[in-house]
Design a protein around this motif. Structure first.
Motif, PDB file in Angstrom:
ATOM      1  N   THR A 322     -45.412 -49.516  -1.084  1.00 46.01           N
ATOM      2  CA  THR A 322     -45.328 -48.624  -2.235  1.00 46.01           C
ATOM      3  C   THR A 322     -45.333 -47.175  -1.753  1.00 46.01           C
ATOM      4  O   THR A 322     -45.499 -46.894  -0.568  1.00 46.01           O
ATOM      5  CB  THR A 322     -46.500 -48.858  -3.190  1.00 46.01           C
ATOM      6  OG1 THR A 322     -47.716 -48.407  -2.564  1.00 46.01           O
ATOM      7  CG2 THR A 322     -46.633 -50.343  -3.551  1.00 46.01           C
ATOM      8  N   ARG A 323     -45.209 -46.258  -2.704  1.00 42.84           N
ATOM      9  CA  ARG A 323     -45.215 -44.843  -2.335  1.00 42.84           C
ATOM     10  C   ARG A 323     -46.584 -44.370  -1.856  1.00 42.84           C
ATOM     11  O   ARG A 323     -46.703 -43.248  -1.349  1.00 42.84           O
ATOM     12  CB  ARG A 323     -44.739 -44.003  -3.521  1.00 42.84           C
ATOM     13  CG  ARG A 323     -43.308 -44.282  -3.923  1.00 42.84           C
ATOM     14  CD  ARG A 323     -42.835 -43.279  -4.958  1.00 42.84           C
ATOM     15  NE  ARG A 323     -41.626 -43.693  -5.641  1.00 42.84           N
ATOM     16  CZ  ARG A 323     -40.385 -43.510  -5.194  1.00 42.84           C
ATOM     17  NH1 ARG A 323     -40.206 -42.916  -4.028  1.00 42.84           N
ATOM     18  NH2 ARG A 323     -39.346 -43.927  -5.888  1.00 42.84           N
ATOM     19  N   ALA A 324     -47.589 -45.201  -2.003  1.00 45.47           N
ATOM     20  CA  ALA A 324     -48.906 -44.854  -1.454  1.00 45.47           C
ATOM     21  C   ALA A 324     -48.900 -44.849   0.069  1.00 45.47           C
ATOM     22  O   ALA A 324     -49.815 -44.298   0.693  1.00 45.47           O
ATOM     23  CB  ALA A 324     -49.962 -45.831  -1.977  1.00 45.47           C
ATOM     24  N   THR A 375     -43.411 -40.904 -11.816  1.00 44.44           N
ATOM     25  CA  THR A 375     -43.566 -40.470 -10.428  1.00 44.44           C
ATOM     26  C   THR A 375     -44.603 -41.330  -9.719  1.00 44.44           C
ATOM     27  O   THR A 375     -45.694 -41.566 -10.240  1.00 44.44           O
ATOM     28  CB  THR A 375     -43.989 -38.997 -10.380  1.00 44.44           C
ATOM     29  OG1 THR A 375     -43.013 -38.202 -11.058  1.00 44.44           O
ATOM     30  CG2 THR A 375     -44.134 -38.526  -8.938  1.00 44.44           C
ATOM     31  N   GLY A 376     -44.268 -41.798  -8.557  1.00 44.68           N
ATOM     32  CA  GLY A 376     -45.181 -42.631  -7.782  1.00 44.68           C
ATOM     33  C   GLY A 376     -44.912 -44.113  -7.910  1.00 44.68           C
ATOM     34  O   GLY A 376     -45.448 -44.913  -7.139  1.00 44.68           O
ATOM     35  N   ASP A 377     -44.098 -44.509  -8.887  1.00 44.80           N
ATOM     36  CA  ASP A 377     -43.766 -45.925  -9.033  1.00 44.80           C
ATOM     37  C   ASP A 377     -42.779 -46.354  -7.956  1.00 44.80           C
ATOM     38  O   ASP A 377     -42.081 -45.540  -7.349  1.00 44.80           O
ATOM     39  CB  ASP A 377     -43.147 -46.192 -10.405  1.00 44.80           C
ATOM     40  CG  ASP A 377     -44.182 -46.178 -11.534  1.00 44.80           C
ATOM     41  OD1 ASP A 377     -45.385 -46.095 -11.214  1.00 44.80           O
ATOM     42  OD2 ASP A 377     -43.772 -46.244 -12.707  1.00 44.80           O
TER      43      ASP A 377
END
Length: 521
Positions: A322-324, A375-377
């Motif tokens: 993920t974007r994390a 944003t961030g998904d």
């Protein structure tokens, strides 16, 4: 219809009817015919083309070959009957290179079709058809290009190559996974895959290429036209990155060097080594101009890439992230390596071509596996360009700054037909502030399997910049490139397990000169 194409179609029709052809040689009933792997040509320049063969009587028994050099004769002719010779010579097939032969024939005329063959003793190879690139300042009226990738022996026949040969293209671009590293060494495509006999050594990779190149339909596609080739992962090992494989094997660099040498030994390539015999650093990225009509930027996204972002503990290879994952935002990570990035930017800057065709391995279009609502998904496969988003953005910026005309990205790897718009920000619609940068066409596999079509339809909903997706068909792409437009046809097989399979056009797209974005026709 031009003369060479008409000749080739006549050649194909006669061969299909079992009629002996001038310059061709039927394989002997025994195992003493030295051209069991056929012949090939590639890497065309305006005055040159590379011819290839390998001296091997039995594809599954290289050990029976004597460890001596063979003197191999070769000829290039203006005609199929070899009555008007354009060039001829003698070269050595050395045991150190698996008795492979690479002849870089120089002094040819631009934009010309030729016939070529090899001879060893009384044995004569099949006669192949090849051509040179157009003159540098010319504007050809058209280029007919076939694009293919991913041909796992275990997952079907090579009917796609039979149809590529019948299409009589000017050029074939193969985008990787010419071999896969595992499967029984056998000369018939099996009914089902068996995960066994993985290749690790130079001898094993050589045997794998001999197995694959024994296929008559693949040989036929090589006879039809010159090829431009690059590799992906399975020429070495699944999802490797740089010098790191899934096993985290400390000896992987040696395995990779052996696989790279075997690739060279079996492809019509000009060899570029940093040092003699140093196949560990063999340069694969290449540039080819088709007059002023097209420039091919042929990339290597395996050898120099950073290791996978946020990889699982205690193993290498790919995963979904993920974007994390902070590594996704690291500007130091590269897919191509910084030297190749600079080389590509220079190629964009210097290009005078009407079309810039970026021939590389895996899709550049963002492909989230889950809906992107804010944003961030997003969840992304980290083996593709989604695992190297900062490097992808650098490539897009270099392309935009260069002003290179009509960029079209060609991809394979994921065994799915895709037509996509490439944007600086994939999470926003295209606009004046977020313009289309390029068009991307991804071809399905020759044989290798993919996900169910229902899942691909979900991907289309979650990634609206991808306009078309088809994962339930195997096949290839055919492209017609003219100064005014590029037309891309997705060709699908009826039944990949059937060597006599028919084909059908699944979808066709057109990109107009000066206007990025594919229009389905």
């Amino acid at each position: 219809m031009d003369g060479p194409r008409r000749l080739f179609l006549q050649y194909a029709a006669l061969a299909a009817g079992g009629i002996s052809l001038p310059g061709a040689h039927a394989r002997a009933a025994g195992t003493d015919y030295p051209f069991s792997l056929g012949v090939a040509s590639g890497s065309p320049l305006p005055d040159s083309v590379v011819l290839w063969t390998r001296i091997l009587n039995d594809p599954l028994n290289a050990a029976a070959m004597p460890p001596v050099a063979f003197s191999v004769r070769w000829e290039v002719a203006h005609d199929q009957a070899f009555t008007r010779i354009a060039a001829r010579g003698t070269t050595s097939a050395l045991p150190a290179l698996a008795h492979s032969v690479h002849v870089d024939v120089r002094g040819l005329e631009p934009a010309r079709w030729y016939w070529y063959r090899f001879m060893l003793g009384d044995a004569v190879s099949p006669a192949g058809r090849t051509r040179t690139a157009p003159a540098p300042d010319s504007m050809p009226a058209a280029l007919k290009l076939a694009v293919a990738s991913c041909q796992h022996w275990e997952f079907g026949s090579y009917a796609a190559h039979r149809h590529i040969a019948a299409a009589a293209p000017d050029l074939v671009a193969f985008l990787g996974d010419y071999i896969y590293e595992w499967g029984p060494y056998q000369l018939a495509h099996p009914a089902s895959a068996v995960r066994t006999a993985e290749s690790f050594s130079l001898a094993e990779y050589r045997a794998r290429y001999a197995q694959y190149k024994s296929d008559a339909d693949l040989q036929g596609a090589h006879l039809a036209a010159p090829w431009i080739v690059t590799w992906d992962d399975h020429e070495v090992a699944n999802d490797y990155a740089g010098e790191r494989d899934e096993r985290l094997d400390a000896g992987f660099a040696l395995r990779r060097a052996a696989a790279y040498q075997a690739f060279y030994e079996h492809m019509p390539l000009r060899l570029v080594l940093a040092r003699p015999g140093d196949y560990a650093g063999m340069r694969m990225y290449q540039r080819y101009d088709w007059g002023r009509l097209a420039r091919f930027h042929v990339l290597d996204d395996r050898q120099y890439r950073a290791t996978h972002a946020c990889a699982p503990v205690r193993r290498g290879g790919s995963s979904s992230v993920t974007r994390a994952c902070a590594a996704l935002r690291d500007p130091g990570r590269s897919m191509l390596g910084h030297a190749q990035e600079a080389w590509l930017a220079e190629g964009f800057n210097s290009s005078k071509a009407r079309w810039n065709l970026i021939a590389q391995q895996t899709p550049m279009a963002q492909s989230s596996q889950v809906p992107v609502l804010k944003t961030g998904d997003g969840r992304f496969w980290n083996d593709g360009w989604d695992g190297y988003p900062v490097a992808r953005q650098r490539l897009f910026e270099a392309l935009g700054k260069s002003g290179a005309a009509n960029p079209v990205v060609l991809a394979g790897d994921v065994h799915t037909f895709y037509a996509s718009d490439l944007l600086g920000d994939f999470n926003r619609p295209s606009s004046k502030r977020n313009p289309l940068i390029a068009t991307e066409f991804c071809g399905t596999s020759v044989t290798s399997g993919s996900r169910p079509q229902a899942r691909t339809l979900q991907y289309l909903e979650m990634n609206p910049h991808t306009k078309y997706g088809r994962s339930d068909k195997r096949g290839f792409m055919l492209m017609d490139v003219t100064p005014e437009k590029t037309t891309t046809v997705f060709v699908g097989l009826d039944d990949v397990r059937n060597a006599q399979s028919g084909k059908a056009t699944l979808a066709s797209f057109e990109v107009a000169n000066g206007k990025a974005g594919a229009r389905q026709i």
